[in-house]
Write an enzyme that holds these catalytic residues in place. Sequence first.
Site, PDB file in Angstrom:
ATOM      1  N   GLU A 278     -61.161 -18.443  -6.258  1.00 16.58           N
ATOM      2  CA  GLU A 278     -60.625 -18.447  -7.050  1.00 16.58           C
ATOM      3  C   GLU A 278     -59.163 -19.306  -7.100  1.00 16.58           C
ATOM      4  O   GLU A 278     -58.724 -19.818  -8.501  1.00 16.58           O
ATOM      5  CB  GLU A 278     -60.896 -17.201  -7.381  1.00 16.58           C
ATOM      6  CG  GLU A 278     -61.854 -16.378  -8.513  1.00 16.58           C
ATOM      7  CD  GLU A 278     -61.632 -15.714  -9.083  1.00 16.58           C
ATOM      8  OE1 GLU A 278     -60.659 -14.212  -9.090  1.00 16.58           O
ATOM      9  OE2 GLU A 278     -62.899 -14.965  -9.872  1.00 16.58           O
ATOM     10  N   HIS A 299     -76.248 -15.348  15.777  1.00  9.54           N
ATOM     11  CA  HIS A 299     -77.440 -15.999  16.266  1.00  9.54           C
ATOM     12  C   HIS A 299     -78.197 -16.158  14.736  1.00  9.54           C
ATOM     13  O   HIS A 299     -79.253 -15.978  15.303  1.00  9.54           O
ATOM     14  CB  HIS A 299     -78.085 -14.172  15.725  1.00  9.54           C
ATOM     15  CG  HIS A 299     -77.672 -14.164  18.067  1.00  9.54           C
ATOM     16  ND1 HIS A 299     -78.317 -14.211  18.994  1.00  9.54           N
ATOM     17  CD2 HIS A 299     -76.356 -13.723  17.999  1.00  9.54           C
ATOM     18  CE1 HIS A 299     -77.743 -13.741  19.671  1.00  9.54           C
ATOM     19  NE2 HIS A 299     -76.749 -13.401  19.616  1.00  9.54           N
ATOM     20  N   LYS A 414     -69.739 -16.968 -18.320  1.00  4.21           N
ATOM     21  CA  LYS A 414     -70.060 -16.173 -19.774  1.00  4.21           C
ATOM     22  C   LYS A 414     -70.973 -15.706 -21.040  1.00  4.21           C
ATOM     23  O   LYS A 414     -71.103 -15.283 -21.416  1.00  4.21           O
ATOM     24  CB  LYS A 414     -68.678 -15.107 -19.754  1.00  4.21           C
ATOM     25  CG  LYS A 414     -68.287 -14.307 -17.977  1.00  4.21           C
ATOM     26  CD  LYS A 414     -66.840 -13.724 -18.748  1.00  4.21           C
ATOM     27  CE  LYS A 414     -65.973 -13.182 -17.299  1.00  4.21           C
ATOM     28  NZ  LYS A 414     -64.953 -13.129 -17.440  1.00  4.21           N
TER      29      LYS A 414
HETATM   30  O1  PA5 Z   1     -59.175 -12.802 -10.571  1.00  5.53           O
HETATM   31  C1  PA5 Z   1     -59.902 -12.413 -10.868  1.00  5.53           C
HETATM   32  O2  PA5 Z   1     -58.895 -12.071 -11.889  1.00  5.53           O
HETATM   33  C2  PA5 Z   1     -61.034 -11.770 -11.608  1.00  5.53           C
HETATM   34  O3  PA5 Z   1     -61.824 -12.052 -10.231  1.00  5.53           O
HETATM   35  C3  PA5 Z   1     -61.271 -10.364 -12.137  1.00  5.53           C
HETATM   36  O4  PA5 Z   1     -60.113  -9.525 -11.361  1.00  5.53           O
HETATM   37  C4  PA5 Z   1     -62.707  -9.755 -11.981  1.00  5.53           C
HETATM   38  O5  PA5 Z   1     -63.405 -10.918 -13.438  1.00  5.53           O
HETATM   39  C5  PA5 Z   1     -62.132  -8.541 -13.015  1.00  5.53           C
HETATM   40  O6  PA5 Z   1     -61.805  -8.822 -14.952  1.00  5.53           O
HETATM   41  P1  PA5 Z   1     -61.347  -7.644 -14.961  1.00  5.53           P
HETATM   42  O7  PA5 Z   1     -60.332  -6.525 -14.079  1.00  5.53           O
HETATM   43  O8  PA5 Z   1     -60.664  -8.215 -16.514  1.00  5.53           O
HETATM   44  O9  PA5 Z   1     -62.034  -6.591 -15.458  1.00  5.53           O
END
Ligand code: PA5
Length: 423
Positions: A278, A299, A414
Site C-alpha cells: 500500500e 515444495h 469500493k
Molecule cells: O492502511 C490502510 O489505511 C487500510 O488498510 C485501512 O486500515 C483499512 O482499509 C481499514 O480502514 P478503517 O480502519 O478505516 O476501517
Amino acid sequence: MLRLDLTHAKLNKDLATYQKQVTTLHEALMNKTCKGNDYVGWVEWPNQYDRDELVKILEESKKVRENADVLLVCGIGGSYLGARAVIEMVNGLYSKSKPEVIFIGNTFSSTYIAQVLKYIEGKSVYCNVISKSGTTTETALAFRLIKQFIEKTYGKAEAKNRIYATTDAHKGTLKNIAEKEGYVTFNIPDDIGGRFSVITAVGLFPIAVAGIDIEALLLGTKKAYEDFSSSDLKQNIAYQYAVARRILQDAGKDVEMLVSYELQMVMFAEWWKQLFGESEGKNGLGILPTSANFSTDLHSLGQFVQDGKKVLFETVLVVDKPTLDIEFPSDEENLDQMNYLASKKLSWVNEMARLGTLEAHEVTGNVANIMIHLQDMSAETFGYLAYFFFRACAMTVLLLDVNPFDQPGVEIYKKNMFKLLGK
Ligand code: PA5
C-alpha cells in the site's frame, strides 16, 4: 535484537552512493516536511504515546481476559493485520492462552461469517470493533451481525460491557455508535495510518487480550527508534535495507519475496505485504511484495525461485532462537531410516534447510538474498522489527519520490462495488 546481512544480496552499487538523498529524506521525515507529512505520527510514537490510554488498555484487557472465552476482533487491513501478526508470531498457532482471539470483519465470505457466528454460540463473547474511518463496509457488515448477536444473547445493558470500539477520537459513524451505546472506546491518532497502527490501541488492545506483554512491544519500538535515529547509512540498518531494495529494483528485480522458516510468521508476512504494497505500489512504480514460508513452500514456489524468471529477490527473516525446541529421537528398528538425525535438535534441522536453500538459491539459482536475523519471536522483538520496517518503508518509498502514506488505489473497487450494491 536485529541483524541485517547484505553479503548475499548481490548489490551492484555501493549503498553510500545514496547517502546524500537518504540524509535529505531523513531530515524531511524527522521535520515532518516529507511527502505525506500529515501521517508521520508513528515516527515519534515510541516516545510520545499516550500513557493514560495504555493504562486503560491494560485494565480493560485484564477484564476481558478474566471473563471471555472469545474476543472477536472486527476490522480489516491496517485495523486487522498487525494484531493477528503479533498474536500468531508470539503465541504460536495452537496456543492454550485464553481467550481465543478470532478475526472477523475482514471478508464478505458468507461461509466464514456464518461459521464464526455458529462457533461462538454458548461461549462468553466479547468484541473489539476497529475502524479508523468508521465506515469500512466489511467491518460494518460483520459488526452489525455481532452487535445483534451480543445484544440478543446478553441483553442490551450487558452488551455495552462486552463491546469495545477503537476508532477516531472525535468523529465518524463508529464513534457515534460507541457514544450512543456507551461502549468503552480507544483512540486511533489522526496522524497514524492503518498500516502503521499496530503500535497504537488498534493493535495493542487485542494483543493484550491475547496475554502478550504490550509494554515490552512498545519498549522494542523505543529501542528501534534510538537505533535508527541516524541518517548515516553505515549505522542505520533500516536505511541500508531501504537502499538495497532500490538497488535491486534498478537491477531489474521487481518482486520481493519475504521468506520465513517459522509457520507462526505467515501472518507477519501478510502484515508486511500490506505495509509495503500500500505504501509503494503507486504511479506505476514499486516492488511487488510477496511471501513464502519455507521449507513448506520449497515444495511449491521453491521451483519458481530456483528456476523461474529472474524477477525476484528474497528477504529472509531468520529467527536465531526458536520459542520451543525438540530433540529428534533415535529408533531401534530405524524402519524410516531417519536415525541419521537422532539426538539432533529440530531447530538445527531447520537451520540446515535454510543454509542449503540459501546456497541453492544464491549460488545455483543466482537469486539475491537479503537476510534479517531476529533474536527471537518475542513481543519486544516484534516492536523492534515493526519499527525497523516502518522506517525502511518510509525511506525506500520516499526514494522513489512517492508519498508512502496514502492509498488512493484502494478506493476504486469500493466505488464499483457500491454501485453494484445499490448504495
Ligand atoms: O492502511 C490502510 O489505511 C487500510 O488498510 C485501512 O486500515 C483499512 O482499509 C481499514 O480502514 P478503517 O480502519 O478505516 O476501517
